[in-house]
Design a protein around this motif. Sequence first.
Motif, PDB file in Angstrom:
ATOM      1  N   UNK A  28     -50.534  27.385  18.960  1.00 12.86           N
ATOM      2  CA  UNK A  28     -51.835  26.927  19.436  1.00 12.86           C
ATOM      3  C   UNK A  28     -52.179  25.602  18.770  1.00 12.86           C
ATOM      4  N   UNK A  29     -53.030  24.833  19.450  1.00 18.06           N
ATOM      5  CA  UNK A  29     -53.533  23.572  18.903  1.00 18.06           C
ATOM      6  C   UNK A  29     -55.052  23.636  18.894  1.00 18.06           C
ATOM      7  N   UNK A  30     -55.657  23.452  17.716  1.00 19.88           N
ATOM      8  CA  UNK A  30     -57.109  23.472  17.572  1.00 19.88           C
ATOM      9  C   UNK A  30     -57.579  22.058  17.243  1.00 19.88           C
ATOM     10  N   UNK A  31     -58.344  21.448  18.168  1.00 20.95           N
ATOM     11  CA  UNK A  31     -58.877  20.095  17.987  1.00 20.95           C
ATOM     12  C   UNK A  31     -60.342  20.203  17.604  1.00 20.95           C
ATOM     13  N   UNK A  42     -59.506  37.467  35.461  1.00 20.52           N
ATOM     14  CA  UNK A  42     -59.354  37.684  34.026  1.00 20.52           C
ATOM     15  C   UNK A  42     -57.876  37.608  33.640  1.00 20.52           C
ATOM     16  N   UNK A  43     -57.023  38.167  34.464  1.00 17.23           N
ATOM     17  CA  UNK A  43     -55.580  38.130  34.214  1.00 17.23           C
ATOM     18  C   UNK A  43     -55.054  36.702  34.251  1.00 17.23           C
ATOM     19  N   UNK A  44     -55.604  35.869  35.149  1.00 19.51           N
ATOM     20  CA  UNK A  44     -55.182  34.467  35.227  1.00 19.51           C
ATOM     21  C   UNK A  44     -55.433  33.749  33.909  1.00 19.51           C
ATOM     22  N   UNK A  45     -56.617  33.929  33.360  1.00 19.15           N
ATOM     23  CA  UNK A  45     -56.955  33.256  32.104  1.00 19.15           C
ATOM     24  C   UNK A  45     -56.113  33.787  30.938  1.00 19.15           C
ATOM     25  N   UNK A  46     -55.830  35.063  30.967  1.00 15.61           N
ATOM     26  CA  UNK A  46     -55.073  35.648  29.853  1.00 15.61           C
ATOM     27  C   UNK A  46     -53.616  35.216  29.849  1.00 15.61           C
ATOM     28  N   UNK A  47     -53.016  35.102  31.042  1.00 16.69           N
ATOM     29  CA  UNK A  47     -51.565  34.986  31.089  1.00 16.69           C
ATOM     30  C   UNK A  47     -51.029  33.674  31.658  1.00 16.69           C
ATOM     31  N   UNK A  48     -51.888  32.717  32.053  1.00 19.37           N
ATOM     32  CA  UNK A  48     -51.403  31.451  32.575  1.00 19.37           C
ATOM     33  C   UNK A  48     -50.498  30.771  31.544  1.00 19.37           C
ATOM     34  N   UNK A  49     -49.565  29.965  32.001  1.00 18.25           N
ATOM     35  CA  UNK A  49     -48.589  29.328  31.109  1.00 18.25           C
ATOM     36  C   UNK A  49     -49.276  28.536  29.993  1.00 18.25           C
ATOM     37  N   UNK A  50     -50.254  27.685  30.354  1.00 19.53           N
ATOM     38  CA  UNK A  50     -51.028  26.956  29.347  1.00 19.53           C
ATOM     39  C   UNK A  50     -52.506  27.100  29.664  1.00 19.53           C
ATOM     40  N   UNK A  51     -53.287  27.487  28.650  1.00 20.45           N
ATOM     41  CA  UNK A  51     -54.736  27.578  28.801  1.00 20.45           C
ATOM     42  C   UNK A  51     -55.377  26.571  27.852  1.00 20.45           C
ATOM     43  N   UNK A  52     -56.308  25.793  28.389  1.00 25.06           N
ATOM     44  CA  UNK A  52     -57.058  24.830  27.576  1.00 25.06           C
ATOM     45  C   UNK A  52     -58.525  25.217  27.640  1.00 25.06           C
ATOM     46  N   UNK A  82     -54.806  25.565  23.855  1.00 18.77           N
ATOM     47  CA  UNK A  82     -55.461  24.417  23.234  1.00 18.77           C
ATOM     48  C   UNK A  82     -56.954  24.699  23.216  1.00 18.77           C
ATOM     49  N   UNK A  83     -57.585  24.526  22.061  1.00 18.28           N
ATOM     50  CA  UNK A  83     -59.023  24.738  21.916  1.00 18.28           C
ATOM     51  C   UNK A  83     -59.655  23.472  21.355  1.00 18.28           C
ATOM     52  N   UNK A  84     -60.760  23.036  21.953  1.00 20.45           N
ATOM     53  CA  UNK A  84     -61.556  21.960  21.356  1.00 20.45           C
ATOM     54  C   UNK A  84     -62.902  22.537  20.935  1.00 20.45           C
ATOM     55  N   UNK A  85     -63.390  22.128  19.792  1.00 17.17           N
ATOM     56  CA  UNK A  85     -64.667  22.645  19.306  1.00 17.17           C
ATOM     57  C   UNK A  85     -65.294  21.669  18.329  1.00 17.17           C
ATOM     58  N   UNK A  86     -66.610  21.695  18.238  1.00 14.00           N
ATOM     59  CA  UNK A  86     -67.310  20.911  17.220  1.00 14.00           C
ATOM     60  C   UNK A  86     -67.783  21.817  16.088  1.00 14.00           C
TER      61      UNK A  86
END
Length: 288
Positions: A45-48, A101-111, A143-147
């Motif tokens: 995972x990448x956390x920005x 819900x399954x799409x979000x859980x198992x898609x190849x890449x989730x951002x 990939x997650x972006x957060x402040x």
Amino acid sequence: MDELSHLTFDNFNPRGKSEYSDFIAKSVEAAYQKSQKYARSLRGWLLLQGKYGCGKTHLAAAIANFVVEMRLPTLFATVPDLLDLLRFSYNDPDTTFEQRFSNFRSVELLVLDDFGTENATPWAREKLFQILNYRYINKLPLVITTNLDLDEIDARIRSRLQDEKFVEHVRILAPDYRLKKSETSTPALSALEWLSDKTFGNFELRNDEIGQEARVKTTMERAGRKGGKGKETIITVTKITSEDTKSLENAFQAAVKFAEKPEGWLVFIGQSGCGKTHLAAAVGNYRL
């Protein structure tokens, strides 16, 4: 992704604005390089992390667009929109909640963009945890972006984000690129952008804590075994008194007075977490 197709690595400034200090420019450059590396590998995972307008979303979208070019299924969503899509699917005649819900859980890449801006209801927290936990267990890229800082994130999700072997943490120190120079004397150097939420209006005088226990950490110098100097940290447990809260109120009043008419210097002295930084930032935000 159609709305973000113009955000690529090619049109991202690797070192930010020309007026950025070298320290801040290097944080932007490191985020740029690590995002490119992640897009090519999709490992872990990448956390920005960073404040609004620092470039997080651009880099996250650039990763997604790069992966889409590789013909890999990708979903990009702000967290509030993702939760809305899940809620609406309960009454959607074209799909079911389980399918979406399954799409979000198992898609190849989730951002997931703007993590932490959602309305944190128990239902929202539970669905986000289920999505992230599924991807964590199955080692699916995210990939997650957060402040937010990690300690502001739900404990169950935070524990997964703290897996240093699986999650790459990238912090961008740049201020909001939309901020005009005239709004602060040194926007590229000042840390005030990170403390914009610290005001006099939300400063707690903590009168309701009188009588409660508190841990106090004191660091003292001591002689080392070989004649050198060392440091020793002592933690003691004490009770908050009315004198303690009175000193906090005095500091608050001094800060307000100084903010209205800055003359000379104002020095705050106290233990870690007592409110010094909040008051100092409140002075700066008031003047800004």
